[in-house]
Design an enzyme around this catalytic site. Structure first.
Site, mmCIF file in Angstrom:
data_model
loop_
_atom_site.group_PDB
_atom_site.id
_atom_site.type_symbol
_atom_site.label_atom_id
_atom_site.label_comp_id
_atom_site.label_asym_id
_atom_site.label_seq_id
_atom_site.Cartn_x
_atom_site.Cartn_y
_atom_site.Cartn_z
ATOM 1 N N ARG A 1 -21.330 -2.105 -3.470
ATOM 2 C CA ARG A 1 -20.398 -3.050 -2.840
ATOM 3 C C ARG A 1 -19.717 -2.459 -1.611
ATOM 4 O O ARG A 1 -19.113 -3.185 -0.819
ATOM 5 C CB ARG A 1 -19.346 -3.510 -3.858
ATOM 6 C CG ARG A 1 -19.854 -4.598 -4.786
ATOM 7 C CD ARG A 1 -18.755 -5.098 -5.698
ATOM 8 N NE ARG A 1 -18.515 -4.190 -6.810
ATOM 9 C CZ ARG A 1 -17.526 -4.322 -7.689
ATOM 10 N NH1 ARG A 1 -16.658 -5.309 -7.553
ATOM 11 N NH2 ARG A 1 -17.389 -3.469 -8.680
ATOM 12 N N GLN B 1 -26.539 12.997 -14.055
ATOM 13 C CA GLN B 1 -26.965 11.789 -14.760
ATOM 14 C C GLN B 1 -28.139 11.193 -13.992
ATOM 15 O O GLN B 1 -27.959 10.527 -12.980
ATOM 16 C CB GLN B 1 -25.824 10.775 -14.866
ATOM 17 C CG GLN B 1 -26.200 9.560 -15.700
ATOM 18 C CD GLN B 1 -25.145 8.460 -15.670
ATOM 19 O OE1 GLN B 1 -24.353 8.364 -14.732
ATOM 20 N NE2 GLN B 1 -25.149 7.602 -16.676
ATOM 21 N N THR C 1 -21.287 4.122 -18.980
ATOM 22 C CA THR C 1 -20.248 5.139 -18.865
ATOM 23 C C THR C 1 -20.307 6.171 -19.986
ATOM 24 O O THR C 1 -20.062 7.362 -19.751
ATOM 25 C CB THR C 1 -18.864 4.475 -18.839
ATOM 26 O OG1 THR C 1 -18.762 3.564 -19.947
ATOM 27 C CG2 THR C 1 -18.650 3.719 -17.541
ATOM 28 N N ASP D 1 -13.683 7.408 -8.132
ATOM 29 C CA ASP D 1 -13.266 6.361 -7.197
ATOM 30 C C ASP D 1 -11.853 5.860 -7.493
ATOM 31 O O ASP D 1 -11.479 4.755 -7.107
ATOM 32 C CB ASP D 1 -14.265 5.201 -7.214
ATOM 33 C CG ASP D 1 -14.381 4.526 -8.573
ATOM 34 O OD1 ASP D 1 -13.738 5.000 -9.540
ATOM 35 O OD2 ASP D 1 -15.128 3.532 -8.679
ATOM 36 N N TYR E 1 -18.547 27.814 33.943
ATOM 37 C CA TYR E 1 -19.917 27.560 33.484
ATOM 38 C C TYR E 1 -20.874 27.628 34.661
ATOM 39 O O TYR E 1 -20.693 26.934 35.665
ATOM 40 C CB TYR E 1 -19.972 26.180 32.827
ATOM 41 C CG TYR E 1 -21.293 25.826 32.181
ATOM 42 C CD1 TYR E 1 -21.944 26.724 31.338
ATOM 43 C CD2 TYR E 1 -21.874 24.582 32.402
ATOM 44 C CE1 TYR E 1 -23.139 26.381 30.730
ATOM 45 C CE2 TYR E 1 -23.073 24.233 31.799
ATOM 46 C CZ TYR E 1 -23.707 25.137 30.964
ATOM 47 O OH TYR E 1 -24.903 24.801 30.357
ATOM 48 N N ALA F 1 -2.558 28.990 47.879
ATOM 49 C CA ALA F 1 -3.005 27.625 47.612
ATOM 50 C C ALA F 1 -4.303 27.331 48.347
ATOM 51 O O ALA F 1 -4.527 27.787 49.467
ATOM 52 C CB ALA F 1 -1.922 26.643 48.032
#
Length: 461
Positions: A16, A73, A79, A103, A387, A423
């Site tokens: 679901r 399982q 269950t 859950d 880089y 600068a």
């Protein structure tokens, strides 16, 4: 207190949810649902935690790691069949065993501790955690005798009108005397329409054997909420967000607007910090005292010292020491360490950079793969050119240096202690201590040049 064990059922696929991600791995406040359950048990020092896996077994194992035992399982036969897969690990042990579901992420340690205490006080073979709902439609009802003991659990479709009027429902969560659980479980049959083995039948089997079965009502029914679809997932998320925010506020944190604040489960915040609206705190983020975080701060796995201000910023896998400021509109990427009393201003991006104490990167700069010393000023528009198309290189700026605006620092390069960079310079060689580096073309002015240039829209003679 006897030894405590736990079985956590986490084998269902959860169709679901309509998702390729297995149900119990869907996150609530940043953590898979089943992880919430296991962590809660861990906080109670449960001795053995057996997680029953089936669908997505490898993915569940990868998330939970080695702190629990796994039982597989292979077929989904109900269950009781799922619980029985844990028998090889627990059936020969003394003590009490919880049965939980992967859950059901909202169960608190306080509720489970209260359930356990009641179970042991009653000396029961089994204790059912129940909840009273305004509308119990669809849930199994708890049928008690006059002494308050549980006679049976009746599924809604099988209940009489009188039984359907009962508002106390079975949450599916139990405490068992461990040895009595496995003995009763072996007697469960699958003679029902579905041909499955149901753990609810254990209650009737124990009663027929003369054992005591009782029920404990959860103080907050919302804690027992199971998540079966995306709607319930959002409801669980909203509940846990409120719980997390409440915990922080009770611990001395001011959250201006909890409804617009998202804090994940493992975040740590010290007292007298203020969390402004729109803030998102994820993963293992830690925040010191006396901070102002937000508005619109998004932090993931970030360590923040005391007295720090962060606004309109994104930070990932980074740290910032005490009394520093970050933002607005800063992007702090992984590997960055910001020292004490530093200033990281607007439209600044840092990546794998170490910023020293008292240093400033005030605005419009990129500093990546760099080590910036103490007391350094990085002028507006500075770029570390790290880089070369194949390899990332390091930029080093030593203590007290001053980098002028619109400077390119082409790595690998070092700017020495107390050095200046003029600068507009492009620096591709080391700058010695105390030196001034100027790396730009000399300005040349050409008189009356403009008068000789054609201008758009002006008729030429």
């Amino acid at each position: 207190m006897s030894k405590i064990h736990a079985v956590v059922l986490a084998a269902g696929q959860g169709t679901r949810m309509k998702s390729k991600l297995y149900k119990v791995l869907h996150p609530v406040c940043g953590k898979p649902m089943v992880q919430h359950v296991v962590d809660t048990l861990g906080s109670m020092q449960v001795e053995d935690i057996v997680v029953v896996v089936g669908h997505g077994a490898d993915a569940v194992r990868a998330k939970l790691g080695e702190g629990v035992t796994y039982a597989l399982q292979e077929e989904q036969l109900g269950t009781a069949h799922a619980v029985s897969q844990a028998a090889p690990f627990l059936q020969d042990k003394e003590g009490t065993t919880f049965l939980l579901y992967g859950d059901v992420p909202l169960l608190s340690a306080q509720t489970l501790s209260a359930l356990l205490t009641y179970h042991e006080e009653q000396q029961a073979a089994a204790t059912v955690l129940t909840a009273v709902l305004p509308d119990p439609t669809g849930y199994g009802r708890i049928v008690r005798n006059e002494a308050g003991e549980v006679l049976r659990i009746v599924e809604h479709k099988d209940a009489t009108e009188a039984e359907r009027a009962v508002r106390e429902i079975n949450t599916g969560i139990y405490c068992y005397d461990n040895r009595k659980l496995w003995k009763a479980l072996a007697e469960v049959k699958n003679d029902n329409a579905q041909g499955e083995y149901y753990v609810t039948d254990v209650v009737g089997i124990l009663r027929e054997a003369g054992e005591k079965v009782v029920a404990y009502e959860a103080a907050d029914p919302d804690e027992t909420m199971g998540v079966n679809d995306r709607v319930q997932l959002s409801e669980a998320e909203a509940y846990m967000r409120k719980r997390i925010a409440t915990r922080h506020m009770r611990n001395g944190v001011t959250i201006i607007d909890p409804a617009s604040t998202y804090i994940e489960a493992d975040v740590v915040i010290e007292p007298d910090t203020i969390i402004q609206p729109g803030t998102i705190l994820r993963g293992r983020t830690t925040i010191g005292a006396d901070c102002v975080i937000g508005p619109q701060a998004d932090l993931t796995d970030v360590q923040v010292g005391s007295g720090v201000t962060i606004s309109y910023a994104v930070m990932v896998e980074a740290s910032v020491e005490a009394e520093s400021t970050v933002g607005p509109f800063a992007y702090i990427r992984p590997g960055t360490q910001i020292g004490r009393k530093a200033k990281i201003g607007d439209f600044v991006e840092l990546k794998n950079a170490k910023i020293g104490e008292g240093s400033k990167v005030p605005h419009l700069s990129y500093v990546g793969d760099a080590e910036i010393g103490d007391g350094v000023n990085i002028g507006c528009g500075t770029i570390t050119v790290n880089y070369d198309g194949a390899v990332k290189h390091k930029t080093t700026v030593r203590d007290g240096a001053f980098i002028g605006c619109n400077t390119n620092l082409i790595a690998p390069v070092t700017v020495g202690q107390n050095a200046y960079v003029a600068a507009g310079s492009t620096i591709n060689q080391d700058v010695p201590d105390n030196a001034l580096a100027i790396a730009r073309e000399r300005q040349v002015n050409k008189p009356d040049y403009a008068s000789r240039m054609p201008r758009k829209g002006k008729k030429q003679s």
